[in-house]
Write an enzyme that holds these catalytic residues in place. Sequence first.
Site, PDB file in Angstrom:
ATOM      1  N   GLY A 256       0.794  -1.228   0.000  1.00 17.37           N
ATOM      2  CA  GLY A 256       0.000   0.000   0.000  1.00 17.37           C
ATOM      3  C   GLY A 256       0.820   1.269   0.000  1.00 17.37           C
ATOM      4  N   GLU A 342       5.452   2.583   9.251  1.00 20.17           N
ATOM      5  CA  GLU A 342       4.744   1.336   8.988  1.00 20.17           C
ATOM      6  C   GLU A 342       5.692   0.291   8.412  1.00 20.17           C
ATOM      7  OE1 GLU A 342       0.381   1.025   7.899  1.00 20.17           O
ATOM      8  OE2 GLU A 342       1.307   0.551   5.961  1.00 20.17           O
ATOM      9  N   HIS A 373       7.789  29.087  13.543  1.00 20.88           N
ATOM     10  CA  HIS A 373       7.011  29.831  14.537  1.00 20.88           C
ATOM     11  C   HIS A 373       6.183  28.892  15.399  1.00 20.88           C
ATOM     12  CE1 HIS A 373       8.040  33.734  12.717  1.00 20.88           C
ATOM     13  NE2 HIS A 373       8.066  33.044  11.593  1.00 20.88           N
ATOM     14  N   LYS A 502      -7.770  -3.194  14.011  1.00 13.16           N
ATOM     15  CA  LYS A 502      -8.873  -3.263  13.055  1.00 13.16           C
ATOM     16  C   LYS A 502      -9.826  -4.395  13.414  1.00 13.16           C
ATOM     17  CE  LYS A 502      -7.710  -2.810   8.688  1.00 13.16           C
ATOM     18  NZ  LYS A 502      -6.965  -2.936   7.414  1.00 13.16           N
TER      19      LYS A 502
END
Length: 538
Positions: A256, A342, A373, A502
């Site tokens: 992926g 990952e 900043h 999951k």
Amino acid sequence: MIDPTQTQSWQALTELAADRGDQRTVALFDRDPERATRYRLEAAGITLDYSKQRIDDDIRTQLAGLVAECGVEQARDAMFAGDHVNTSEDRAAWHVALRAPEAAPMYDEVHEIRHAMADFAQEVRAGQWRGFAGDAITDVVNIGIGGSDLGPRLICESLYTGDGPRPHFVANVDPHDLDDTLARLDPKTTLVIVTSKSFGTAETLANARVARQWLIDGGAGEGDVAKHFVAVSSNREKVSAFGIERMFGFWDWVGGRYSLWSAVGLSIELALGPDVFEALLGGAHAMDTHFREAPVEDNLPIWLALAGIWNNNFLDLTSHCVVPYAQRMANLASFLQQLEMESNGKSVTRDGQPTTVATVPTIWGSVGTNAQHAYFQMLHQGDLTVDLDFVLPLSDADQAGDEREVERVANCLAQAEALMCGRDSQALAEELKAEGLSGDALSHRLAARQFAGNRPSNMLVMDRLDAHHLGALIAAYEHKVFVQGIIWNVNSFDQWGVELGKTMAGKLVEDLNTAGTPSAHDASTAALLSRVRQRWQR
């Protein structure tokens, strides 16, 4: 499998770190006027200056020795050959085949899919593919998550100029992400890409179903879904059941987070055009060729990896910040978080044993100059030393006179210089005395304005921000991850750690959707589940 700690190079580096880990980089420049040239590499329009790292020639020699002792070059050749380097899933990791030229003898079906993508993109961009009311497509929504989102999002945000359908990206299952996107669009002129290899990703399918209903509510019939939805997947059966006819496939050897070069990049091709997509692939392939052919001492991705290993494993700098000085590249750090963490966020070796070394550091960052900043105060004066990658795309000559361009480049170079050099205490004291300070006031002000310096950084300069150079940059980072994974002896191509949460989420979905007794959970989760159900019952 090789335990890196047992190599001669690792042991020598451990000794060098104890002896020279705190050496000041400014002193290295003083001793070697040619350091800036000797610690600089160029490939495919990308320049890596790693001269601000706390690395000297002895350290560099031993780092290069790690490459040889850990078998990096042999592993690289195996990856390019399509061998099953993803050992836990017994498959190749052959993303380099996705960007090889058509004449390259790698994988013919890659080019078939690439031609199909280009033909479809041309059809949509030319106004020949029309929606249910006969209108041309003006907007493309990519629904995907993780690697099905971050890469295409980064490319489109970096390069989109308005010449083509407007790209939109929805990843979060939070309803506001999709709902806010669709609220700005017209279903008659919108094309949705559902990007999921399995066509079973829960978040993606939940959003896809809502988008499908939005289309129907907007006047389309059930038979019109195929005019407004296409899929990037390998599951033809599920795609057809959804009502999608046009599917662009890819293969199990495409991970992926390495997939933007595949059909997952369809949103890129639609928004930017086939020529731009080919230039993106060409830049990546140019970096592939360099990585494959350049000797270790001249190999840009290898030294990007080795500098990180020196900082992480020998200087104990476990936080790595990425700061692109280009607003359009604001999502670079997010993309690299997935690519690096990952891939190499593992505590188990390729042969199933506990790792013997620390693996990936924490990756974070945001766009410069905004970052100056925000958290740069901590980078300069905090007690946590962080190493950085500055990414600086150069502009063309016709923009060089723009005051903002000068400020952008100057700020990037200045921050890297300040992080390395710090501030000379004696010179600062004289400056403050000249301002009339003395005694306790001088001491307090002197302490508050100290900059220790010696913060290591890389500078990655892109000749320009275009498809070729962005492709080359991303490929360089991919190969960095691979080299580090081989040296750390982890599999950079699986992601089993994603699965447990999951699976547990699926059980909790059932508990939240039913009024019965929930399944067993720990006390904290059970209490929170009860709290949510009480709120929803009001």
